[in-house]
Design a protein around this motif. Structure first.
Motif, PDB file in Angstrom:
ATOM      1  N   VAL A  78     -55.745  42.110   8.357  1.00 28.17           N
ATOM      2  CA  VAL A  78     -56.221  41.744   7.405  1.00 28.17           C
ATOM      3  C   VAL A  78     -56.114  40.380   7.297  1.00 28.17           C
ATOM      4  CG1 VAL A  78     -57.052  41.454   5.181  1.00 28.17           C
ATOM      5  CG2 VAL A  78     -57.950  43.389   6.586  1.00 28.17           C
ATOM      6  N   LEU A  79     -54.179  40.096   7.104  1.00 30.54           N
ATOM      7  CA  LEU A  79     -53.588  39.352   6.999  1.00 30.54           C
ATOM      8  C   LEU A  79     -53.314  38.189   7.431  1.00 30.54           C
ATOM      9  CD1 LEU A  79     -51.654  38.042   4.303  1.00 30.54           C
ATOM     10  CD2 LEU A  79     -49.359  39.176   5.943  1.00 30.54           C
ATOM     11  N   HIS A  80     -53.567  38.748   8.841  1.00 37.20           N
ATOM     12  CA  HIS A  80     -53.935  37.529  10.225  1.00 37.20           C
ATOM     13  C   HIS A  80     -55.101  36.841  10.096  1.00 37.20           C
ATOM     14  CE1 HIS A  80     -49.815  38.358  12.201  1.00 37.20           C
ATOM     15  NE2 HIS A  80     -49.661  39.033  11.489  1.00 37.20           N
ATOM     16  N   ARG A  81     -55.578  37.597   9.735  1.00 38.39           N
ATOM     17  CA  ARG A  81     -57.544  37.360  10.070  1.00 38.39           C
ATOM     18  C   ARG A  81     -57.491  36.637   8.456  1.00 38.39           C
ATOM     19  NH1 ARG A  81     -59.762  41.555  10.865  1.00 38.39           N
ATOM     20  NH2 ARG A  81     -60.216  42.563   8.643  1.00 38.39           N
ATOM     21  N   GLU A  82     -56.966  36.349   7.673  1.00 34.83           N
ATOM     22  CA  GLU A  82     -56.965  35.200   6.161  1.00 34.83           C
ATOM     23  C   GLU A  82     -57.376  34.225   6.420  1.00 34.83           C
ATOM     24  OE1 GLU A  82     -57.918  34.537   2.749  1.00 34.83           O
ATOM     25  OE2 GLU A  82     -58.957  35.484   4.137  1.00 34.83           O
ATOM     26  N   ALA A  83     -54.666  34.419   7.218  1.00 32.12           N
ATOM     27  CA  ALA A  83     -54.414  33.316   7.889  1.00 32.12           C
ATOM     28  C   ALA A  83     -54.940  32.348   8.373  1.00 32.12           C
ATOM     29  CB  ALA A  83     -52.941  33.874   8.421  1.00 32.12           C
ATOM     30  N   LEU A  84     -55.075  32.684   9.447  1.00 35.04           N
ATOM     31  CA  LEU A  84     -56.381  32.246  10.368  1.00 35.04           C
ATOM     32  C   LEU A  84     -57.648  31.411   9.718  1.00 35.04           C
ATOM     33  CD1 LEU A  84     -57.331  30.840  13.550  1.00 35.04           C
ATOM     34  CD2 LEU A  84     -58.797  33.394  13.559  1.00 35.04           C
ATOM     35  N   ARG A  85     -58.248  31.846   8.669  1.00 37.85           N
ATOM     36  CA  ARG A  85     -59.401  31.193   7.955  1.00 37.85           C
ATOM     37  C   ARG A  85     -59.034  30.954   7.382  1.00 37.85           C
ATOM     38  NH1 ARG A  85     -61.956  31.107   3.221  1.00 37.85           N
ATOM     39  NH2 ARG A  85     -60.225  32.280   2.037  1.00 37.85           N
ATOM     40  N   MET A  86     -58.174  30.535   6.723  1.00 30.23           N
ATOM     41  CA  MET A  86     -57.640  29.371   5.317  1.00 30.23           C
ATOM     42  C   MET A  86     -57.025  28.195   6.893  1.00 30.23           C
ATOM     43  SD  MET A  86     -55.181  31.429   3.132  1.00 30.23           S
ATOM     44  CE  MET A  86     -53.720  31.830   3.641  1.00 30.23           C
TER      45      MET A  86
END
Length: 113
Positions: free
Chosen positions: A86-94
């Motif tokens: 989830v953290l990596h997915r959020e970093a990519l989204r941002m």
């Protein structure tokens, strides 16, 4: 995080980011978030433990171990595999969202609004 993987709040993001290098106790998480944001984000104790509780129920973090310090229990939390994803997915989204603004070039001849 269910419900089609909603975005993390800023405190949630930095709480998870603080745990990337290994388990931390609450105060350690607060200090790591402050350092990561150059002091801009100050997570209140109530906010931290509420977020940790919700993220633990969602499977993003887990209690790792406890130790007694000055007669008080100190609980350490760790990032789970789901939390890391989830953290990596959020970093990519941002990063993708930031690229829209950072890479934006005003059109030639366009008047400012």
């Amino acid at each position: 995080m269910s419900r089609q993987n909603p975005s993390l709040t800023e405190p949630q993001y930095f709480i998870l980011a603080a745990l990337m290098d290994g388990p931390l106790h609450g105060y350690g998480i607060i200090k790591a978030a402050e350092r990561a944001t150059d002091g801009r984000l100050r997570i209140a104790v109530g906010t931290l433990y509420g977020a940790l509780e919700r993220m633990e129920r969602s499977g993003l973090v887990a209690a790792d171990h406890e130790e007694i310090v000055d007669g008080r229990a100190r609980r350490y939390y760790r990032l789970t595999e789901d939390g890391t994803a989830v953290l990596h997915r959020e970093a990519l989204r941002m990063r993708q969202a930031a690229a829209v603004v950072i890479g934006h070039r005003p059109e030639a001849g366009a008047a400012p609004a």
